[in-house]
Motif scaffolding. Sequence first.
Motif, PDB file in Angstrom:
ATOM      1  N   ASP A   1      27.811 -14.268 -82.770  1.00 14.63           N
ATOM      2  CA  ASP A   1      26.578 -12.864 -83.512  1.00 14.63           C
ATOM      3  C   ASP A   1      26.284 -11.725 -82.772  1.00 14.63           C
ATOM      4  O   ASP A   1      25.309 -11.815 -82.250  1.00 14.63           O
ATOM      5  CB  ASP A   1      25.503 -13.779 -83.524  1.00 14.63           C
TER       6      ASP A   1
ATOM      7  N   ASP B   1      30.415 -13.452 -86.406  1.00 11.24           N
ATOM      8  CA  ASP B   1      29.485 -12.330 -86.820  1.00 11.24           C
ATOM      9  C   ASP B   1      29.923 -11.417 -85.466  1.00 11.24           C
ATOM     10  O   ASP B   1      28.920 -10.879 -84.766  1.00 11.24           O
ATOM     11  CB  ASP B   1      27.985 -12.728 -87.002  1.00 11.24           C
TER      12      ASP B   1
ATOM     13  N   LYS C   1      25.186  -6.681 -92.331  1.00 14.40           N
ATOM     14  CA  LYS C   1      25.532  -8.409 -92.983  1.00 14.40           C
ATOM     15  C   LYS C   1      26.083  -7.648 -94.039  1.00 14.40           C
ATOM     16  O   LYS C   1      26.201  -7.558 -95.161  1.00 14.40           O
ATOM     17  CB  LYS C   1      24.025  -9.004 -93.826  1.00 14.40           C
TER      18      LYS C   1
ATOM     19  N   GLN D   1      27.827  -9.621 -96.002  1.00 13.50           N
ATOM     20  CA  GLN D   1      28.125 -10.871 -97.040  1.00 13.50           C
ATOM     21  C   GLN D   1      27.388  -9.987 -97.993  1.00 13.50           C
ATOM     22  O   GLN D   1      27.660 -10.592 -99.418  1.00 13.50           O
ATOM     23  CB  GLN D   1      27.939 -12.409 -96.785  1.00 13.50           C
TER      24      GLN D   1
ATOM     25  N   GLY E   1      32.895 -15.252 -88.881  1.00 19.03           N
ATOM     26  CA  GLY E   1      31.609 -15.885 -89.320  1.00 19.03           C
ATOM     27  C   GLY E   1      31.506 -15.477 -90.766  1.00 19.03           C
ATOM     28  O   GLY E   1      31.950 -14.808 -91.560  1.00 19.03           O
ATOM     29  N   ASN E   2      30.443 -15.921 -91.262  1.00 18.35           N
ATOM     30  CA  ASN E   2      29.896 -15.486 -92.784  1.00 18.35           C
ATOM     31  C   ASN E   2      29.724 -14.156 -92.841  1.00 18.35           C
ATOM     32  O   ASN E   2      29.682 -13.646 -94.206  1.00 18.35           O
ATOM     33  CB  ASN E   2      28.817 -16.322 -92.838  1.00 18.35           C
ATOM     34  N   HIS E   3      29.551 -13.100 -91.936  1.00 15.77           N
ATOM     35  CA  HIS E   3      29.257 -12.095 -92.419  1.00 15.77           C
ATOM     36  C   HIS E   3      30.857 -10.750 -92.112  1.00 15.77           C
ATOM     37  O   HIS E   3      30.631  -9.578 -91.161  1.00 15.77           O
ATOM     38  CB  HIS E   3      27.891 -11.102 -91.214  1.00 15.77           C
TER      39      HIS E   3
ATOM     40  N   LYS F   1      39.708 -19.196 -88.796  1.00 13.79           N
ATOM     41  CA  LYS F   1      39.118 -18.982 -90.140  1.00 13.79           C
ATOM     42  C   LYS F   1      37.623 -19.973 -90.554  1.00 13.79           C
ATOM     43  O   LYS F   1      36.766 -20.239 -90.631  1.00 13.79           O
ATOM     44  CB  LYS F   1      40.182 -18.762 -91.145  1.00 13.79           C
ATOM     45  N   ASP F   2      37.968 -21.112 -89.845  1.00 14.00           N
ATOM     46  CA  ASP F   2      37.723 -22.414 -89.975  1.00 14.00           C
ATOM     47  C   ASP F   2      37.049 -23.240 -88.427  1.00 14.00           C
ATOM     48  O   ASP F   2      35.531 -22.802 -88.297  1.00 14.00           O
ATOM     49  CB  ASP F   2      37.995 -23.894 -91.228  1.00 14.00           C
TER      50      ASP F   2
ATOM     51  N   HIS G   1      32.122 -20.736 -86.260  1.00 13.86           N
ATOM     52  CA  HIS G   1      31.401 -19.722 -86.340  1.00 13.86           C
ATOM     53  C   HIS G   1      29.695 -21.022 -86.739  1.00 13.86           C
ATOM     54  O   HIS G   1      28.254 -20.812 -86.513  1.00 13.86           O
ATOM     55  CB  HIS G   1      31.605 -18.843 -87.566  1.00 13.86           C
ATOM     56  N   PHE G   2      30.223 -22.002 -88.051  1.00 15.82           N
ATOM     57  CA  PHE G   2      29.127 -22.666 -87.684  1.00 15.82           C
ATOM     58  C   PHE G   2      29.319 -24.000 -87.734  1.00 15.82           C
ATOM     59  O   PHE G   2      29.164 -25.271 -87.118  1.00 15.82           O
ATOM     60  CB  PHE G   2      29.376 -23.596 -89.856  1.00 15.82           C
TER      61      PHE G   2
ATOM     62  N   HIS H   1      26.131 -18.814 -85.288  1.00 16.97           N
ATOM     63  CA  HIS H   1      25.781 -17.986 -86.692  1.00 16.97           C
ATOM     64  C   HIS H   1      23.908 -19.002 -86.584  1.00 16.97           C
ATOM     65  O   HIS H   1      22.767 -18.031 -87.704  1.00 16.97           O
ATOM     66  CB  HIS H   1      26.039 -20.052 -87.771  1.00 16.97           C
TER      67      HIS H   1
END
Length: 207
Positions: free
Chosen positions: A34, A60, A66, A68, A101-103, A120-121, A136-137, A155
Amino acid sequence: MKNFKASFCRYIGTVYIPKHLRELDEDIILHVSDTTTNFFPDMKKLLKVLKPKYIVHTGDLVDNIKLQFVKASAARYEMRVRTLIEMMEGSSAKEIYISVGNHDSYPIIKKIAKRSTIIKDINCIDIEGMDIVISHFPKKIIDYEGDCRYFLFGHSLDLHTQKIDEKIYLNGISSINIITLKSKKIYKLPYPYVVDDWRQRRGKLGL
């Protein structure tokens, strides 16, 4: 004195690298997550001074954009993420792992990255005999059922850096993490306060 130097550097917006890390005589893994654009100069310094053999970025990559939520910032994101990826790939690191990441934008990262492994995951990788799960999560880390010892993620602070039943969880938001490959020691460096400000959208969003 070391604590004063570290606190002072953190306050003025830079990372303090103590002498014992600058003089390490073994290879390391550098883990960050991040990251905001105002951290990029420090990232460059970390790569130059510590010369990590492996780099793990758990997503991220340009957290102050951001993506996303602000799709119109894709061009700015691509320009900034190119700076970071080229910085990492231009270092002496043998291998680089990037978790999406999600962003982040997977297509943009894939287009720019030349020698990085993109996750990716979630994935468990082997680094010189160390089984390391990268995602990331935190939720994916918590739900992971494989038999690995090290878990690197970012994250949020939903899962803190900690050791549970010989499993080591390292959150790349709460600290810059350094793992030595021979002695398996873990060192943590604080991010500058301004990085947290930009992560929380108190900085110049999308610039």
